[in-house]
Each structure stands twice: as structure tokens, then as C-alpha cells.
Enzyme design. Sequence first.
Site, PDB file in Angstrom:
ATOM      1  N   CYS A  91     107.626  78.152  94.543  1.00  0.00           N
ATOM      2  CA  CYS A  91     106.477  77.417  93.997  1.00  0.00           C
ATOM      3  C   CYS A  91     105.744  78.365  93.065  1.00  0.00           C
ATOM      4  CB  CYS A  91     105.548  76.930  95.101  1.00  0.00           C
ATOM      5  SG  CYS A  91     104.077  76.115  94.433  1.00  0.00           S
ATOM      6  N   CYS A 146     104.024  71.859  87.578  1.00  0.00           N
ATOM      7  CA  CYS A 146     105.035  72.438  88.469  1.00  0.00           C
ATOM      8  C   CYS A 146     105.580  73.678  87.756  1.00  0.00           C
ATOM      9  CB  CYS A 146     106.138  71.425  88.754  1.00  0.00           C
ATOM     10  SG  CYS A 146     107.443  72.097  89.813  1.00  0.00           S
TER      11      CYS A 146
HETATM   12  N1  LIG Z   1     108.144  70.545  95.100  1.00  0.00           N
HETATM   13  C1  LIG Z   1     108.882  71.740  94.926  1.00  0.00           C
HETATM   14  C2  LIG Z   1     108.149  72.986  95.327  1.00  0.00           C
HETATM   15  C3  LIG Z   1     106.899  73.262  94.589  1.00  0.00           C
HETATM   16  C4  LIG Z   1     107.007  73.557  93.101  1.00  0.00           C
HETATM   17  C5  LIG Z   1     105.683  73.950  92.545  1.00  0.00           C
HETATM   18  N2  LIG Z   1     104.695  73.004  92.371  1.00  0.00           N
HETATM   19  C6  LIG Z   1     105.767  74.980  91.453  1.00  0.00           C
HETATM   20  O1  LIG Z   1     104.729  75.268  90.864  1.00  0.00           O
HETATM   21  O2  LIG Z   1     106.822  75.573  91.255  1.00  0.00           O
HETATM   22  C7  LIG Z   1     110.186  71.713  95.720  1.00  0.00           C
HETATM   23  O3  LIG Z   1     110.233  71.182  96.847  1.00  0.00           O
HETATM   24  O4  LIG Z   1     111.167  72.234  95.203  1.00  0.00           O
END
Ligand SMILES: N[C@@H](CCC[C@H](N)C(=O)O)C(=O)O
Length: 293
Positions: free
Chosen positions: A76, A224
Site C-alpha cells: 500500500c 492508490c
Molecule cells: N487494495 C490494495 C491495497 C492497497 C493499495 C493502496 N491504496 C496503495 O496506495 O497502494 C490491494 O488489496 O492490493
Amino acid sequence: MSALDNRLFAKMNGIGNEIVVVDLRDQPAPVTPADARAVAAHVPYDQLMLLQPARLPGTEAFVRIYNNDGSESGACGNGMRCVARQMFAGTDKSGLTFETRAGLLNCWRGPADGLYTVDMGEPKFGWQDIPLAEEFRDTRGIELQIGPIDAPILHTPSVVSMGNPHAVFWVDDIEAYDLGRFGPLLENHPVFPERANITLAHIVDRQHITMRTWERGAGLTKACGSAACATAVSAARLKRTERTVEMTLPGGRLTIAWRDSDNHVLMTGGAEFEFEGRFDPALFAVARASTTA
Ligand SMILES: N[C@@H](CCC[C@H](N)C(=O)O)C(=O)O
């Protein structure tokens, strides 16, 4: 009892990606998926970053990452910048190393106040590493589409692992699609045995991409970080951009640099502190009762 009863948390965000950080290094205990969901019901977040005691010399902590549906992720990016901000506060260190399920991550104070850089490691392009359910030799664009067979709505995504699985669909207008509707269909498509983060990306020019993401386990988010890395390396792999690009996400901007020398991807952006609080044990009692019932 829950590991999170009465624990102090920091509500933060990484360019709008809603993050809760909890430091459990002095009192480690297992946190369950039900605990993670109970937190989300009371302090809405996209990712919960749990700092557990360091397992390796030279690291600050082992960081466990939960999505708000209670699933775990190996990476993350935005959450790591929030963790870095918390851990740099009150130190004069210039770099910190953390362990995650996806490996070691180095973080630095960024080039300006309020900015942090995270070394997100090397992208993985092999179909088994992402993972995909079947062999695809060229992951720069795989055969996957939704909509009518002769007039697909979205098709041929680039796929890559940044410690978590990503699919990037190249489009002319990232707002022209109902990502809230297509996102869950694609996240759970059988070609992704561990599900996937789904991004719509538009290449503005060789130094600039706009994008938005439906996140595995969290849905539509304002940003993300790992998807921004996945998108940047995928665009560079297709020779459509330089290896350093500015990314515009709904919540703000990130700079992504895919370093030639060691193949690592560096992500730089902001991290904001919002407020602190303590978890009420009643939250977890309700969660435990419903999982044991
Ligand atoms: N939802 C993603 C993990 C989180 C990603 C995040 N928000 C970022 O900033 O990289 C997953 O389950 O792969």
C-alpha cells in the site's frame, strides 16, 4: 479481548487515500479480519496499517496491511507514506526500512516539506507472479475484455504485480466509464485468482498520466499508490512514456520514477495527519460476537 482494544490510532490520508495507522510494536497481538472490518465500520478507512514488532535487524517494524473488507495486501504505497510520516516525526533520520508481506521497503523524507518517497521495489511481470490463472506470455496487454465481444467496453489491460495485483486499462477519458460498476466485475474476474486492483488510465503525454482505481478489497478510492506505480511502469514498458512521470489521481499528484539502475520503482507524494483517537473495546466485542455466533 482484541489486540486493538483501547489502542491509539492515527487517522491519516495519502492524497485522499483514507488510512488508519496503529502502532502495536510494544504490545503485539493478532488482529483478525473481523477486527479490521469493525474498525472500518467506526473509523471509515481504505487501508489499515498495523505496525508489528520488527522481525529483521535494521527494520523499524513489520507492517501488516488490511483493506476495509478485512482482506490483507502485500503493498500500500499511500499507506506507507503515512507510516513514514509518523515514524519520521521526532527523529532526524533521513531513511527508514520496513518489512511488509511483499518484502523490504525503504522510505525517505521527500524533496520538499510534507513529501515522502517510498521505494516500492521491483515490478513483476510474469503471469505466475501477478498472479494470473493461466499463462500469458506478454503481460503488456492481455486478452481480457468486458462488454460485447465485437465492441468491448474495456479491453487488453496491462497487468503487473507491485507486491499486489494490478490491471491497467488504457482509455481516452477516465471519467467516461462506470468504474463503480465494472470495477467489482473485473476485480473478481476468474483470470485473477487473488483478485486485482483495476485502474483506468489516460496517457496525457510522455511525462503525465491521469488515472483512477477500483481497489481490491476497498472499492473506489481517491488514490492508490501501488496502482500509480503499476500504471507508470506499464506505460513505460509500452514505450508510451518516460520512466519518470507525474500521475494525476482524483485525490492529488504523485511522482513515479522507475529507476534504470536497479529496476526499483520510487513513489513520491504527500501524507497528511488528520486526528488521533483510541479504539473503544465495544467495537470488537460486537465483531467477535457476530463471528462466533
Ligand atoms: N487494495 C490494495 C491495497 C492497497 C493499495 C493502496 N491504496 C496503495 O496506495 O497502494 C490491494 O488489496 O492490493
